[in-house]
Design a protein around this motif. Structure first.
Motif, PDB file in Angstrom:
ATOM      1  N   UNK A   1     -10.629 -14.780   6.354  1.00 27.23           N
ATOM      2  CA  UNK A   1     -11.544 -15.800   6.107  1.00 27.23           C
ATOM      3  C   UNK A   1     -11.581 -17.332   6.524  1.00 27.23           C
ATOM      4  N   UNK A   2     -10.877 -17.373   5.635  1.00 34.76           N
ATOM      5  CA  UNK A   2     -10.140 -19.284   6.227  1.00 34.76           C
ATOM      6  C   UNK A   2      -8.875 -19.031   7.434  1.00 34.76           C
ATOM      7  N   UNK A   3      -8.323 -18.040   8.008  1.00 32.55           N
ATOM      8  CA  UNK A   3      -7.946 -17.518   8.911  1.00 32.55           C
ATOM      9  C   UNK A   3      -8.343 -17.463  10.607  1.00 32.55           C
ATOM     10  N   UNK A   4      -9.655 -17.116   9.928  1.00 33.35           N
ATOM     11  CA  UNK A   4     -10.722 -16.869  11.744  1.00 33.35           C
ATOM     12  C   UNK A   4     -11.829 -17.659  11.703  1.00 33.35           C
ATOM     13  N   UNK A   5     -11.501 -19.058  10.161  1.00 31.27           N
ATOM     14  CA  UNK A   5     -12.844 -20.703  10.310  1.00 31.27           C
ATOM     15  C   UNK A   5     -12.063 -21.799  11.205  1.00 31.27           C
TER      16      UNK A   5
END
Length: 278
Positions: free
Chosen positions: A269-273
């Motif tokens: 999720x952090x990478x996507x964000x």
């Protein structure tokens, strides 16, 4: 040509189609044999279990001891020596008592099939009567732990007290949910959820393989009965110990699940964000 004659070949073809093919006959025969064999096997198992439940052997009888000696000489003396004094292939059984024999033979660990880091549980080679005869013979050689009394095997003790004792004395090897665990050098602590109460008690009495001995001065007979009650409770309430819906295998496996999927999802999720444009 009459109308009846015209339609006769069609009727013959219809009857031919309605006949069973050889494959259908073979399938029906196989199904019948399978059902018959399954029913026979179920009845045979019930009869065998009922027979074992009603076994009554006089452990002090001269005849029982003599029968046990015959079985021992034919099946055990190769490794444990004549008169059970031991050899280079197997330890002496002098003083191990009836409980050790009943556990090892009753769980199929003995006779061993091959040398290994640990003797695995497997189907029994001897029935309950023969197992008791072997136990009676070994017990006649020297005093040792006896087969536990039925009053300690009913799983009606104090489950809370038993669970506390289990966590203190057993969980580090057998897992907090009694599901078993790995040890060193190819050894392992077996699961206890499907083990007979008598064999659990006898294992605590005799300390088979890597297990320590819990004598009556360490754990009283009632303490052992309470531990058996706790194990039975954990077996019947698998979602109450070790977590929910993960097989009840304990905190290590569940921690790994959280680490892989929980933290993995957070990282994803952090990478996507951060990859989104401003």
């Amino acid at each position: 040509m009459s109308l009846a004659t015209k339609h006769r070949p069609a009727a013959k073809k219809s009857r031919k189609r309605a006949r069973r093919t050889p494959l259908a006959t073979a399938a029906l025969l196989s199904l019948g044999l399978l059902l018959t064999g399954g029913a026979y096997g179920a009845v045979d198992t019930l009869v065998a279990n009922a027979a074992e439940d009603t076994v009554d052997v006089d452990m002090t009888s001269t005849q029982t001891i003599a029968e046990g000696e015959k079985l021992f000489n034919a099946n055990c003396a190769t490794c444990h020596g004549i008169d059970a004094v031991g050899t280079s292939e197997g330890p002496s059984l002098i003083g191990v008592g009836a409980a050790a024999v009943h556990f090892q033979v009753g769980t199929g660990r003995m006779p061993m099939q091959s040398n290994a880091p640990q003797a695995p549980a497997k189907p029994q080679q001897f029935d309950e009567t023969q197992t008791l005869q072997l136990a009676a013979y070994v017990a006649s050689l020297a005093p040792g732990p006896a087969i536990p009394e039925d009053q300690y095997l009913q799983a009606d003790g104090d489950a809370a007290h038993g669970a506390e004792l289990f966590r203190i004395n057993c969980a580090m090897c057998h897992n907090v949910a009694a599901a078993g665990g790995a040890l060193t050098e190819g050894k392992y602590a077996p699961e206890l959820q499907t083990v007979e109460p008598a064999h659990i008690y006898e294992a605590m009495q005799t300390g088979p393989q890597n297990m320590p001995v819990f004598s009556d001065t360490n754990l009283s007979p009632q303490d052992k009965a309470d531990i058996i009650t706790a194990i039975r409770w954990m077996t019947e309430n698998t979602n109450m110990v070790g977590g929910y819906n993960l097989g009840g295998v304990g905190p290590v496996a569940e921690g790994l699940f959280i680490w892989v999927f929980g933290i993995g999802a957070s990282v994803g999720f952090a990478i996507w964000l951060t990859s989104r444009p401003n």
